[in-house]
Design a protein around this motif. Structure first.
Motif, short mmCIF file in Angstrom:
data_model
loop_
_atom_site.label_atom_id
_atom_site.label_comp_id
_atom_site.label_asym_id
_atom_site.label_seq_id
_atom_site.Cartn_x
_atom_site.Cartn_y
_atom_site.Cartn_z
N PRO A 1 0.84 -1.11 0.01
CA PRO A 1 0.02 -0.04 -0.08
C PRO A 1 0.91 1.22 -0.07
CG PRO A 1 -0.78 -1.55 1.70
CD PRO A 1 0.37 -2.00 1.39
N VAL A 2 0.58 2.32 -0.62
CA VAL A 2 0.96 3.67 -0.62
C VAL A 2 0.20 4.66 0.03
CG1 VAL A 2 1.97 5.28 -2.23
CG2 VAL A 2 2.32 3.18 -2.72
N THR A 3 0.30 5.22 0.85
CA THR A 3 -0.66 6.29 1.73
C THR A 3 0.04 7.44 1.28
OG1 THR A 3 -1.07 4.46 3.49
CG2 THR A 3 -1.69 6.65 3.85
N ILE A 4 -0.78 8.15 0.52
CA ILE A 4 -0.69 9.81 0.39
C ILE A 4 -1.73 10.60 1.16
CG2 ILE A 4 -0.24 11.42 -1.26
CD1 ILE A 4 0.61 9.28 -3.15
N ALA A 5 -1.22 11.26 2.05
CA ALA A 5 -2.22 12.04 2.92
C ALA A 5 -2.68 13.19 1.99
CB ALA A 5 -1.31 12.69 4.19
N TYR A 6 -4.03 13.52 2.23
CA TYR A 6 -4.55 14.79 1.56
C TYR A 6 -4.12 15.99 2.55
CZ TYR A 6 -7.60 18.07 -0.44
OH TYR A 6 -8.31 19.39 -1.12
N ASP A 7 -3.21 16.54 2.02
CA ASP A 7 -2.35 17.65 2.52
C ASP A 7 -2.18 18.73 1.57
OD1 ASP A 7 -1.02 19.59 4.25
OD2 ASP A 7 0.60 18.25 4.30
N PRO A 8 -3.16 19.54 0.93
CA PRO A 8 -2.82 20.24 -0.22
C PRO A 8 -1.58 21.21 -0.15
CG PRO A 8 -5.01 20.42 0.43
CD PRO A 8 -4.47 19.60 1.51
N PRO A 9 -1.23 21.66 0.94
CA PRO A 9 0.10 22.45 0.65
C PRO A 9 1.39 21.72 0.20
CG PRO A 9 -1.06 23.20 2.87
CD PRO A 9 -1.76 21.85 2.04
N ALA B 1 -0.91 7.77 -6.11
CA ALA B 1 -2.03 8.25 -5.48
C ALA B 1 -3.47 7.65 -5.84
CB ALA B 1 -1.82 9.73 -6.06
N MET B 2 -3.67 7.00 -7.03
CA MET B 2 -4.79 6.50 -7.26
C MET B 2 -4.79 5.31 -6.57
SD MET B 2 -7.13 8.10 -9.19
CE MET B 2 -7.45 9.14 -10.56
N LEU B 3 -3.96 4.38 -7.11
CA LEU B 3 -3.93 3.18 -6.17
C LEU B 3 -3.76 3.01 -4.89
CD1 LEU B 3 -4.12 0.23 -7.89
CD2 LEU B 3 -1.81 -0.03 -7.16
N GLY B 4 -3.35 3.89 -4.40
CA GLY B 4 -2.98 3.96 -2.87
C GLY B 4 -4.49 3.98 -2.27
N GLN B 5 -5.38 4.80 -2.84
CA GLN B 5 -6.86 5.04 -2.48
C GLN B 5 -7.52 3.66 -2.56
OE1 GLN B 5 -8.57 8.98 -3.37
NE2 GLN B 5 -6.91 8.85 -4.82
N ALA B 6 -7.14 2.93 -3.95
CA ALA B 6 -7.76 1.48 -3.84
C ALA B 6 -7.44 0.55 -2.93
CB ALA B 6 -7.44 1.11 -5.45
N GLN B 7 -6.17 0.92 -2.49
CA GLN B 7 -5.57 -0.46 -1.53
C GLN B 7 -6.00 -0.30 -0.11
OE1 GLN B 7 -1.39 0.76 -2.41
NE2 GLN B 7 -1.12 -1.47 -3.59
N GLU B 8 -6.64 0.79 0.22
CA GLU B 8 -7.43 0.94 1.45
C GLU B 8 -8.54 -0.10 1.55
OE1 GLU B 8 -8.77 4.95 1.69
OE2 GLU B 8 -6.70 5.77 1.73
N SER B 9 -9.08 -0.57 0.44
CA SER B 9 -9.95 -1.81 0.54
C SER B 9 -9.39 -3.18 0.16
CB SER B 9 -10.99 -1.37 -0.45
OG SER B 9 -11.85 -2.55 -0.84
N ASP B 10 -9.70 -4.05 0.69
CA ASP B 10 -9.41 -5.65 0.40
C ASP B 10 -10.38 -6.12 -0.75
OD1 ASP B 10 -11.79 -5.85 1.78
OD2 ASP B 10 -10.86 -7.38 3.27
N ALA B 11 -11.04 -5.28 -1.60
CA ALA B 11 -11.99 -5.87 -2.38
C ALA B 11 -11.48 -6.61 -3.75
CB ALA B 11 -13.03 -4.48 -2.94
#
Length: 286
Positions: A7-15, A81-91
């Motif tokens: 998993p790649v976790t990228i926080a939503y931190d706009p700055p 960034a896209m796949l990191g969001q997908a990887q939050e699920s085990d679907a």
């Protein structure tokens, strides 16, 4: 076989983000489930084993899991960034790689490439390599279903913003975005720039991408070069026939050619059920 990526976790931190990563993290926030999503979901639900090429945040496979799909589901995407969001699920099994690097061999009876993701393949070499990998991943009776935009309609000429699109971001802050689209270059690639404005930045944050618009006859040559043949083609997600002059979408159902260049005989391998209809997309979300 491709190794499963962690998993790649990228926080939503706009700055702290660049424009392309911000755009990817806002994908689901700005996108609603639409007719085209249902079109692909219907195909997935009728298939035993599914490869979602350019799966993005995994929306379709996550919905399939929630609706009881019991077969194999694999999502493939090169964008962390896209796949990191997908990887939050085990679907599904989630693999970070470009389509051309897919190394499965006759393991899927359906491959899909939804949301005009096909347009992110920007030249013939990349496209043929990707199609060849998809064809190899399919069983002899499998199908590859994907959509792109019909260049004859010149959709890019409607994409430059007349007014900013205003919304509230995931942190509750007001944000707006404007777009600027150019004309196709010699490869049929349209450059699309988006400028995000919010209190996080002194100047707009820019995200850029290229989207290719292959003509139907050129697309068919690329498919043939990769060992695929057109089985059906639609001009909209309502199931309407493709009109070369007027259809906005170019929705293709392709099947593998046999080793001798012929289609497999009827009944060989597993099919994905009948193709239903549907979908539309915002240009920022190809």
């Amino acid at each position: 076989m491709l190794a499963q990526t962690g998993p790649v976790t990228i926080a939503y931190d706009p700055p702290a983000l660049d424009g392309e990563t911000l755009d990817a993290l806002l994908y689901d926030h700005l996108s609603e489930w639409g007719p085209s999503d249902q079109f692909y979901l219907d195909l997935v639900m009728a298939a035993e084993s599914v490869l979602d090429v350019g799966c993005g945040t995994g929306t379709i496979l996550r919905r399939a899991r929630a609706e009881g799909h019991a077969g194999r589901r694999v999502g493939l995407d090169p964008d962390p960034a896209m796949l990191g969001q997908a990887q939050e699920s085990d679907a599904a099994e989630w693999v970070r790689a470009p389509a051309s690097a897919a190394a499965w061999d006759a393991e899927f009876d359906l491959a899909i490439m939804s949301g005009n993701a096909f347009q992110c393949l920007l030249d013939d070499a990349e496209t043929v390599a990707s199609l060849t990998a998809v064809r190899r991943a399919l069983t002899d009776g499998g199908r590859f279903v994907f959509d792109t935009r019909n260049p004859a309609v010149k959709a890019w000429r409607t994409w430059t913003s007349a007014e900013p699109y205003r919304f509230t971001d995931p942190l509750g802050e007001p944000m707006s975005v404007v777009q600027e689209a150019g004309e196709p270059d010699g490869e049929g690639v349209v450059r699309l720039d988006a400028y995000f404005s919010a209190s996080y930045w002194d100047e707009p944050l820019k995200a850029s991408c290229g989207l290719r618009f292959p003509a139907p006859e050129h697309l068919d040559r690329l498919l043939k070069a990769a060992g695929l043949a057109v089985e059906e083609r639609f001009g909209s997600f309502t199931g309407a026939a493709f009109d070369p002059a007027a259809s906005g979408s170019l929705i293709t159902v392709a099947t593998p050619l046999g080793r001798n260049g012929l289609r497999p005989r009827a009944g060989a391998g597993g099919g994905a059920g009948e193709v239903p209809s549907r979908r539309s997309n915002h240009p920022r979300h190809p």
